[in-house]
Design a protein around this motif. Structure first.
Motif, PDB file in Angstrom:
ATOM      1  N   HIS A 174      19.734   7.292   2.573  1.00  0.00           N
ATOM      2  CA  HIS A 174      19.262   7.442   3.965  1.00  0.00           C
ATOM      3  C   HIS A 174      18.204   6.385   4.241  1.00  0.00           C
ATOM      4  CE1 HIS A 174      15.615   9.365   2.354  1.00  0.00           C
ATOM      5  NE2 HIS A 174      16.434  10.042   1.549  1.00  0.00           N
ATOM      6  N   GLY A 175      18.121   5.979   5.480  1.00  0.00           N
ATOM      7  CA  GLY A 175      17.136   4.982   5.877  1.00  0.00           C
ATOM      8  C   GLY A 175      17.682   4.027   6.921  1.00  0.00           C
ATOM      9  N   THR A 176      16.858   3.057   7.274  1.00  0.00           N
ATOM     10  CA  THR A 176      17.211   2.093   8.327  1.00  0.00           C
ATOM     11  C   THR A 176      16.768   0.703   7.902  1.00  0.00           C
ATOM     12  OG1 THR A 176      16.959   3.779  10.059  1.00  0.00           O
ATOM     13  CG2 THR A 176      16.900   1.481  10.753  1.00  0.00           C
ATOM     14  N   LYS A 177      17.589  -0.276   8.242  1.00  0.00           N
ATOM     15  CA  LYS A 177      17.286  -1.672   7.950  1.00  0.00           C
ATOM     16  C   LYS A 177      17.512  -2.496   9.208  1.00  0.00           C
ATOM     17  CE  LYS A 177      18.389  -5.349   4.608  1.00  0.00           C
ATOM     18  NZ  LYS A 177      19.228  -5.686   3.425  1.00  0.00           N
ATOM     19  N   VAL A 178      16.506  -3.258   9.598  1.00  0.00           N
ATOM     20  CA  VAL A 178      16.577  -4.111  10.791  1.00  0.00           C
ATOM     21  C   VAL A 178      16.403  -5.560  10.355  1.00  0.00           C
ATOM     22  CG1 VAL A 178      15.587  -4.642  13.050  1.00  0.00           C
ATOM     23  CG2 VAL A 178      15.618  -2.273  12.224  1.00  0.00           C
ATOM     24  N   ILE A 179      17.346  -6.399  10.727  1.00  0.00           N
ATOM     25  CA  ILE A 179      17.270  -7.833  10.426  1.00  0.00           C
ATOM     26  C   ILE A 179      17.160  -8.586  11.747  1.00  0.00           C
ATOM     27  CG2 ILE A 179      18.408  -9.806   9.362  1.00  0.00           C
ATOM     28  CD1 ILE A 179      19.862  -7.894   7.511  1.00  0.00           C
ATOM     29  N   ILE A 180      16.075  -9.330  11.907  1.00  0.00           N
ATOM     30  CA  ILE A 180      15.842 -10.132  13.111  1.00  0.00           C
ATOM     31  C   ILE A 180      16.046 -11.596  12.732  1.00  0.00           C
ATOM     32  CG2 ILE A 180      14.201 -10.712  14.927  1.00  0.00           C
ATOM     33  CD1 ILE A 180      12.760  -8.080  14.279  1.00  0.00           C
ATOM     34  N   TYR A 181      16.979 -12.263  13.380  1.00  0.00           N
ATOM     35  CA  TYR A 181      17.294 -13.643  13.033  1.00  0.00           C
ATOM     36  C   TYR A 181      17.285 -14.514  14.291  1.00  0.00           C
ATOM     37  CZ  TYR A 181      21.998 -11.987  14.358  1.00  0.00           C
ATOM     38  OH  TYR A 181      23.070 -11.427  15.018  1.00  0.00           O
ATOM     39  N   ASN A 182      17.557 -15.791  14.093  1.00  0.00           N
ATOM     40  CA  ASN A 182      17.323 -16.769  15.159  1.00  0.00           C
ATOM     41  C   ASN A 182      15.890 -16.631  15.672  1.00  0.00           C
ATOM     42  OD1 ASN A 182      19.785 -18.132  15.170  1.00  0.00           O
ATOM     43  ND2 ASN A 182      20.732 -16.687  16.583  1.00  0.00           N
ATOM     44  N   LEU A 183      14.953 -16.674  14.723  1.00  0.00           N
ATOM     45  CA  LEU A 183      13.537 -16.496  15.046  1.00  0.00           C
ATOM     46  C   LEU A 183      13.075 -17.583  16.006  1.00  0.00           C
ATOM     47  CD1 LEU A 183      12.164 -15.647  11.480  1.00  0.00           C
ATOM     48  CD2 LEU A 183      12.848 -14.054  13.284  1.00  0.00           C
ATOM     49  N   TRP A 184      12.115 -17.202  16.862  1.00  0.00           N
ATOM     50  CA  TRP A 184      11.661 -18.125  17.900  1.00  0.00           C
ATOM     51  C   TRP A 184      10.803 -19.239  17.305  1.00  0.00           C
ATOM     52  CZ3 TRP A 184      14.521 -17.626  21.870  1.00  0.00           C
ATOM     53  CH2 TRP A 184      14.912 -16.384  22.345  1.00  0.00           C
ATOM     54  N   LEU A 185      10.837 -20.374  17.973  1.00  0.00           N
ATOM     55  CA  LEU A 185      10.011 -21.517  17.615  1.00  0.00           C
ATOM     56  C   LEU A 185       8.859 -21.644  18.603  1.00  0.00           C
ATOM     57  CD1 LEU A 185      12.851 -24.168  17.047  1.00  0.00           C
ATOM     58  CD2 LEU A 185      11.962 -22.501  15.406  1.00  0.00           C
TER      59      LEU A 185
END
Length: 648
Positions: free
Chosen positions: A278-289
């Motif tokens: 159980h749990g949650t994973k968040v991946i944030i990509y195309n990070l801002w410059l």
């Protein structure tokens, strides 16, 4: 937000049919095989989601956050609603960017995601991990958040991806607006993918959702579309949960593989192995410059931290010792170091929960534990409820004070830091140097970005009270460090300046003449005779009203206004104002500020008394009306009785 394609090929998956959930899925929690076999069992066209057909991941042309909302092509027409669906108001993808601009500070967005993990403590969460990974597709960095909380079922994930929905209304949870996930993820990067696994009601599920600003812009969508897929893992064999048709499920999977960091299904399902049961994973990509074309978040300056660029750093220049000492203090470090900021983000220390930043736990820090000569002050906010009536304010000197020019209050709301080192004293004043306070203000509401408070009357009263606390504490404790408080006595004042109170003139007559061509329907030019008086003499001048002046002078068609002369100031008034002037002349800015603060507090007391008197008057007026009504009814009864007696 309905995950449907431009031509409405994907069905609406927002509203879940809970009665049919038990019939959709069979499967277990064992190691996942390729979803191709699952699609064959469900007659899902596997060719649509074949990894060999996945194109390279696309990115936006503009990668600077503050410019990413520009040059957005707004379609002239609106995509028609698919057959069988109700027409609805649409949320244009540009709103995702506009909504995220509420976060001016990148660490504020990260704090929102940490809040979501902390709220999961009530569901058994013991950690939240923050780390950086490299995307294989293009070798770019991505930001990862992972917790072991209760996770989200398919319905919960859809609520998380929706705008404005929030079930967090308890006194223990931090989130309340239902907007934090969307604003925070879109503030940090253009795209975010969410993996969540949960067990609720005897049913275990895992879900994937994609919130992609890149996908929406590149495909010219006119509505916010969030592709999602769900899998039932309750029994031996995991199987897709299909709400519309197998083609819809496969179309969502195709979008996920094309626009996410993962090229194959195996890579996609591997993320659930890392999550566990159980749990949650968040991946944030195309990070801002930033404007210089480098990543806003720095992962290379410190392998144990995530930092923001410090514009105050001068490479190769030697800085004074005091500047170096100030920049080493946590009040400065928390602006650029996520580890420093996260260490102070929550007031109470966690017992069975850890924030793990880049593999190393964050050590929580409360500056109140290090204050010298500290004292506790109880503050009762006006008009607060009984549960919020008393707040404890701890104030004292930091260990480096008062030589180090650090001061202010760390103000928390529901255990969450909202305003760090809030400076309430005047800029440029040395009063309060080294004085720091800590309090939890649950009686005022934070702003949407949780980096400030709403400017309510309660907030203004708190600010005035904190100013007084700093000055009182400074005057009573600064002598310990050898400081002297110098006050200029009133007797030392040599110059005496008399200030005469200004009084408005009294109008006796007014006889305007109409203008021949004026936009004003009635009334003409006004000539005001202003009486300028002093204690011994007076004179009268005539001045035209501002709207009657022109380049050549005054207009000639006017009727003078007779004004009575202003009465001369009395001896008692002159004496009173002279005493006030004597008290102010020679005082320092700090002393005048303190006097002003005392007057403000007295004014607040009068306002409170006025409010109470107005309430008393309102109650009396209401009682009077009730009495009049009662008298009227009694008069009618008496009149009726009198008529009955006359008839008899």
């Amino acid at each position: 937000m309905a995950p449907k394609s431009k031509n409405a090929a994907v069905s609406d998956v927002v509203n879940l049919d809970s009665d049919s959930d038990s019939d959709d899925g069979v499967g277990g929690r064992g190691a996942f095989r390729s979803m191709a076999s699952l699609m064959e069992n469900q007659q899902v066209p596997s060719t649509i989601a074949d990894a060999a057909t996945v194109a390279p991941r696309e990115t936006l042309e503009c990668r600077s956050f503050w410019k990413a909302g520009e040059n957005f092509a707004i379609p002239t027409g609106v995509t028609p609603t698919a057959s069988g669906l109700l027409e609805h108001a649409r949320v244009h993808p540009k709103f995702l960017h506009s909504n995220a601009t509420s976060h001016k500070w990148a660490f504020g967005a990260i704090a929102e995601l940490l809040d979501n993990a902390v709220d999961e403590i009530q569901n058994g969460a013991t950690f939240v991990k923050i780390d950086k990974i490299d995307i294989v597709k293009d070798n770019s960095p991505a930001l990862v958040f992972q917790d072991d909380g209760g996770g989200m079922d398919p319905d919960g994930l859809r609520k998380c991806m929706s705008l404005g929905y929030s079930s967090k209304k308890s006194n223990t949870t931090i989130g309340q607006y239902g907007n934090g996930f969307k604003t925070s993820t879109m503030r940090l990067g253009a795209d975010a993918i969410v993996f969540s696994r949960s067990s609720r009601g005897g049913k275990s599920t895992q879900s994937v959702g994609l919130l992609s600003y890149t996908f929406l812009r590149k495909t010219s969508q006119d509505d916010v579309i969030v592709p999602m897929i769900d899998i039932d893992i309750s029994k031996e064999r995991p199987q897709p949960i299909i709400y519309g048709s197998p083609e819809d499920w496969a179309a969502n999977l195709q979008i996920l593989l094309k626009w996410s960091p993962f090229s194959t299904e195996d890579e996609l399902w591997q993320q659930f192995v890392e999550i566990g049961t159980h749990g949650t994973k968040v991946i944030i990509y195309n990070l801002w410059l930033n404007d210089e074309g480098i990543y806003e978040l720095s992962f290379d300056d410190d392998s144990e931290d995530i930092r923001l660029q410090d514009e105050g750093v001068h490479d190769g220049k030697r800085l004074p010792h005091k500047v170096l000492e100030l920049r080493s203090h946590i009040s400065y470090q928390l602006r650029y170091s996520l580890r420093a900021y996260a260490s102070m983000l929550y007031l109470e220390k966690f017992e069975n929960f850890k924030i793990i930043l880049r593999g190393i736990p964050v050590e929580q820090f409360n500056i109140a534990d290090e204050l010298r000569y500290s004292k506790i002050i109880k503050y009762k906010p006006y008009k607060a409820t009984m549960e919020q009536a008393t707040t404890k304010i701890k104030v004292g000197f930091i260990k480096e004070g008062p030589k180090l020019a650090v001061c202010g209050f760390n103000v928390y709301h529901k255990n969450r830091l909202i305003r760090p080192f809030w400076k309430v004293t005047m800029d440029g004043s040395s009063v309060g140097h080294g004085v720091v306070g800590v309090l939890e203000a649950n009686f005022i509401e934070p702003a949407h970005d949780k980096q400030d408070f709403e400017r309510s009357s309660l907030f203004q009263r708190l600010e005035a009270r904190l100013k007084k606390i700093v000055h009182d504490y400074w005057q009573s404790h600064v002598q310990v460090f050898g400081y002297n408080i110098y006050k200029v006595p009133a007797a030392a004042v040599k110059s005496k300046k008399i200030a005469i109170r200004d009084q408005p003139p009294t109008v006796n007559t007014f006889n305007p003449l109409p203008l021949p061509c004026d936009r004003i329907s009635q009334g003409g030019p006004i000539i005001r005779e202003i009486s300028l008086s002093n204690a011994t003499s007076s004179r009268t001048v005539a001045v035209a009203a501002p709207h009657l002046k022109n380049s050549t002078g005054l207009r000639s068609n006017f009727q003078p206004v007779q004004l009575s002369p202003q009465p001369a100031a009395t001896v008692s008034e002159i004496s009173s104002q002279l005493d006030t002037e004597n008290n102010l002349v020679g005082m320092s800015a700090d002393e005048i500020s303190e006097e002003n603060m005392q007057l403000f507090m007295r004014c607040e007391e009068y306002v409170k008394k006025e409010t109470e008197m107005e309430q008393a008057v309102s109650n009396l007026e209401k009682e009077l009306e009730e009495t009049k009504s009662k008298c009227a009814r009694l008069a009618l009864l008496v009149d009726a009785k009198r008529r009955e007696m006359q008839q008899v």
